[in-house]
Design a protein around this motif. Structure first.
Motif, PDB file in Angstrom:
ATOM      1  N   GLU A 159       0.832  -1.207   0.000  1.00  0.00           N
ATOM      2  CA  GLU A 159       0.000   0.000   0.000  1.00  0.00           C
ATOM      3  C   GLU A 159       0.870   1.262   0.000  1.00  0.00           C
ATOM      4  N   LEU A 160       1.916   1.262   0.833  1.00  0.00           N
ATOM      5  CA  LEU A 160       2.806   2.418   0.888  1.00  0.00           C
ATOM      6  C   LEU A 160       3.480   2.651  -0.463  1.00  0.00           C
ATOM      7  N   LEU A 161       3.962   1.583  -1.093  1.00  0.00           N
ATOM      8  CA  LEU A 161       4.618   1.717  -2.389  1.00  0.00           C
ATOM      9  C   LEU A 161       3.645   2.209  -3.459  1.00  0.00           C
ATOM     10  N   VAL A 162       2.397   1.747  -3.382  1.00  0.00           N
ATOM     11  CA  VAL A 162       1.383   2.178  -4.350  1.00  0.00           C
ATOM     12  C   VAL A 162       1.018   3.642  -4.127  1.00  0.00           C
ATOM     13  N   VAL A 163       0.851   4.024  -2.855  1.00  0.00           N
ATOM     14  CA  VAL A 163       0.566   5.430  -2.529  1.00  0.00           C
ATOM     15  C   VAL A 163       1.667   6.332  -3.067  1.00  0.00           C
ATOM     16  N   ARG A 164       2.907   5.851  -2.985  1.00  0.00           N
ATOM     17  CA  ARG A 164       4.067   6.638  -3.412  1.00  0.00           C
ATOM     18  C   ARG A 164       4.535   6.237  -4.818  1.00  0.00           C
ATOM     19  N   GLY A 166       5.842   5.929  -8.371  1.00  0.00           N
ATOM     20  CA  GLY A 166       6.670   6.872  -9.097  1.00  0.00           C
ATOM     21  C   GLY A 166       7.767   7.490  -8.251  1.00  0.00           C
ATOM     22  N   GLN A 167       7.778   7.177  -6.940  1.00  0.00           N
ATOM     23  CA  GLN A 167       8.793   7.707  -6.030  1.00  0.00           C
ATOM     24  C   GLN A 167       9.559   6.554  -5.389  1.00  0.00           C
ATOM     25  N   VAL A 168      10.839   6.774  -5.150  1.00  0.00           N
ATOM     26  CA  VAL A 168      11.632   5.773  -4.435  1.00  0.00           C
ATOM     27  C   VAL A 168      11.312   5.875  -2.945  1.00  0.00           C
ATOM     28  N   VAL A 169      11.009   4.728  -2.322  1.00  0.00           N
ATOM     29  CA  VAL A 169      10.709   4.675  -0.893  1.00  0.00           C
ATOM     30  C   VAL A 169      11.839   3.922  -0.208  1.00  0.00           C
ATOM     31  N   SER A 170      12.505   4.562   0.732  1.00  0.00           N
ATOM     32  CA  SER A 170      13.656   3.951   1.388  1.00  0.00           C
ATOM     33  C   SER A 170      13.215   2.882   2.390  1.00  0.00           C
ATOM     34  N   ARG A 171      14.162   2.005   2.757  1.00  0.00           N
ATOM     35  CA  ARG A 171      13.879   0.999   3.785  1.00  0.00           C
ATOM     36  C   ARG A 171      13.475   1.665   5.100  1.00  0.00           C
ATOM     37  N   THR A 172      14.149   2.772   5.427  1.00  0.00           N
ATOM     38  CA  THR A 172      13.821   3.480   6.667  1.00  0.00           C
ATOM     39  C   THR A 172      12.386   3.981   6.652  1.00  0.00           C
ATOM     40  N   GLU A 173      11.945   4.550   5.528  1.00  0.00           N
ATOM     41  CA  GLU A 173      10.570   5.024   5.421  1.00  0.00           C
ATOM     42  C   GLU A 173       9.578   3.879   5.551  1.00  0.00           C
ATOM     43  N   ILE A 174       9.897   2.749   4.936  1.00  0.00           N
ATOM     44  CA  ILE A 174       9.008   1.586   5.025  1.00  0.00           C
ATOM     45  C   ILE A 174       8.887   1.127   6.472  1.00  0.00           C
ATOM     46  N   ILE A 175       9.998   1.058   7.178  1.00  0.00           N
ATOM     47  CA  ILE A 175       9.969   0.657   8.587  1.00  0.00           C
ATOM     48  C   ILE A 175       9.156   1.641   9.404  1.00  0.00           C
ATOM     49  N   GLU A 176       9.356   2.945   9.181  1.00  0.00           N
ATOM     50  CA  GLU A 176       8.647   3.964   9.966  1.00  0.00           C
ATOM     51  C   GLU A 176       7.143   3.913   9.753  1.00  0.00           C
ATOM     52  N   HIS A 177       6.707   3.562   8.542  1.00  0.00           N
ATOM     53  CA  HIS A 177       5.285   3.563   8.243  1.00  0.00           C
ATOM     54  C   HIS A 177       4.598   2.225   8.520  1.00  0.00           C
ATOM     55  N   CYS A 178       5.339   1.139   8.445  1.00  0.00           N
ATOM     56  CA  CYS A 178       4.700  -0.184   8.470  1.00  0.00           C
ATOM     57  C   CYS A 178       5.028  -1.024   9.696  1.00  0.00           C
ATOM     58  N   MET A 206       6.930  -5.907 -10.525  1.00  0.00           N
ATOM     59  CA  MET A 206       6.447  -4.528 -10.418  1.00  0.00           C
ATOM     60  C   MET A 206       7.288  -3.696  -9.458  1.00  0.00           C
ATOM     61  N   ILE A 207       7.868  -4.343  -8.452  1.00  0.00           N
ATOM     62  CA  ILE A 207       8.616  -3.621  -7.428  1.00  0.00           C
ATOM     63  C   ILE A 207      10.097  -3.629  -7.805  1.00  0.00           C
ATOM     64  N   ASP A 208      10.596  -2.472  -8.187  1.00  0.00           N
ATOM     65  CA  ASP A 208      11.999  -2.358  -8.589  1.00  0.00           C
ATOM     66  C   ASP A 208      12.868  -1.984  -7.387  1.00  0.00           C
ATOM     67  N   THR A 209      14.085  -2.513  -7.375  1.00  0.00           N
ATOM     68  CA  THR A 209      15.078  -2.117  -6.377  1.00  0.00           C
ATOM     69  C   THR A 209      15.923  -0.986  -6.944  1.00  0.00           C
ATOM     70  N   VAL A 210      16.005   0.115  -6.215  1.00  0.00           N
ATOM     71  CA  VAL A 210      16.881   1.223  -6.598  1.00  0.00           C
ATOM     72  C   VAL A 210      18.093   1.133  -5.664  1.00  0.00           C
ATOM     73  N   ARG A 211      19.176   0.634  -6.179  1.00  0.00           N
ATOM     74  CA  ARG A 211      20.331   0.295  -5.346  1.00  0.00           C
ATOM     75  C   ARG A 211      20.786   1.482  -4.497  1.00  0.00           C
ATOM     76  N   GLY A 212      20.904   1.221  -3.191  1.00  0.00           N
ATOM     77  CA  GLY A 212      21.364   2.243  -2.268  1.00  0.00           C
ATOM     78  C   GLY A 212      20.309   3.253  -1.880  1.00  0.00           C
ATOM     79  N   ALA A 213      19.077   3.110  -2.416  1.00  0.00           N
ATOM     80  CA  ALA A 213      18.035   4.103  -2.136  1.00  0.00           C
ATOM     81  C   ALA A 213      16.768   3.477  -1.579  1.00  0.00           C
ATOM     82  N   GLY A 214      16.313   2.374  -2.168  1.00  0.00           N
ATOM     83  CA  GLY A 214      15.075   1.754  -1.671  1.00  0.00           C
ATOM     84  C   GLY A 214      14.333   1.023  -2.761  1.00  0.00           C
ATOM     85  N   GLU A 218       6.608   1.854 -10.431  1.00  0.00           N
ATOM     86  CA  GLU A 218       6.404   2.901 -11.420  1.00  0.00           C
ATOM     87  C   GLU A 218       4.926   3.283 -11.478  1.00  0.00           C
ATOM     88  N   ALA A 219       4.643   4.590 -11.574  1.00  0.00           N
ATOM     89  CA  ALA A 219       3.253   5.054 -11.661  1.00  0.00           C
ATOM     90  C   ALA A 219       2.617   4.598 -12.964  1.00  0.00           C
TER      91      ALA A 219
END
Length: 223
Positions: A159-164, A166-178, A206-214, A218-219
């Motif tokens: 859900e978080l990835l879908v809400v965001r 088109g944007q890279v979501v970091s591991r830290t953000e995922i932990i903070e939200h989920c 569908m879920i791409d890894t952006v190395r070093g970012a999260g 894609e929207a």
């Protein structure tokens, strides 16, 4: 989605937190205004469930201060104060919703879900990206028309990835939200959930890894 429950009744607080966790929310608990202020200073929340009669003051004072500071996080007042004047005071100070104790958990859950959806730009009840369909209110996911079985954490991360999208979501953000404070997982736990999601969603990935970012969905994924 991460929720802060501010409730000094430990039994009720644990009951509310446990119920919300069972339907996929990350939940932190605070028993005082001071504890709530501390948690709000270090964590981001998608919704607050706020009691009024707390040991160190009225929950409205916290709401008043937070709104004056420009914070727009949705707030559900959860209190035994049921007079019309009490409800008017809550809304006047910036509450988004008001639920009187005693209450049915199903109603509380529905109200929290509505507030979280409203806060996310807002998010539609059903979101579609390519052949992925996410029913936010029912916590259901279909891909290619096939209903998938996802765990609560898997749904929360997706859900978080879908809400965001088109944007890279970091591991830290995922932990903070989920995840909530009692869990406090390592980033490898996030990687494991992502791996499970990829397996359950199937090809093409569908879920791409952006190395070093999260991670990124894609929207408008290429056909």
């Amino acid at each position: 989605m991460r929720v802060l429950v501010i409730e000094d009744d430990r039994e009720l607080g644990a009951e509310v937190a446990g119920g919300l966790r069972s339907v996929g929310y990350a939940v932190d608990l605070a028993e005082t205004l001071a504890d709530a202020d501390l948690k709000l200073s270090v964590n981001g929340y998608d919704c607050l469930v706020l009691d009024r009669l707390l040991p160190d003051g009225d929950g409205l004072s916290l709401l008043r201060r937070r709104r004056a500071a420009g914070e727009r996080v949705p707030v559900l007042m959860l209190t035994a104060l049921d007079a019309v004047t009490d409800k008017v005071a809550g809304f006047s100070e910036g509450a988004d919703d008001y639920l009187v104790k005693p209450f049915a958990f199903a109603e509380l859950s529905a109200r929290v879900s509505a507030l979280c959806r409203r806060a996310e730009h807002p998010l539609q009840a059903i979101v579609k990206i390519d052949d992925l369909e996410l029913d936010v209110s029912r916590k259901r996911v279909r891909r290619g028309g096939v209903l998938l079985s996802l765990g609560a954490k898997e749904f929360a991360v997706l859900e978080l990835l879908v809400v965001r999208a088109g944007q890279v979501v970091s591991r830290t953000e995922i932990i903070e939200h989920c995840w909530d404070e009692p869990d406090d997982p390592l980033s490898t736990v996030v990687d494991a959930v992502i791996a499970q999601l990829r397996r359950k969603l199937g090809p093409p990935i569908m879920i791409d890894t952006v190395r070093g970012a999260g991670y990124l969905i894609e929207a408008n994924p290429p056909s």
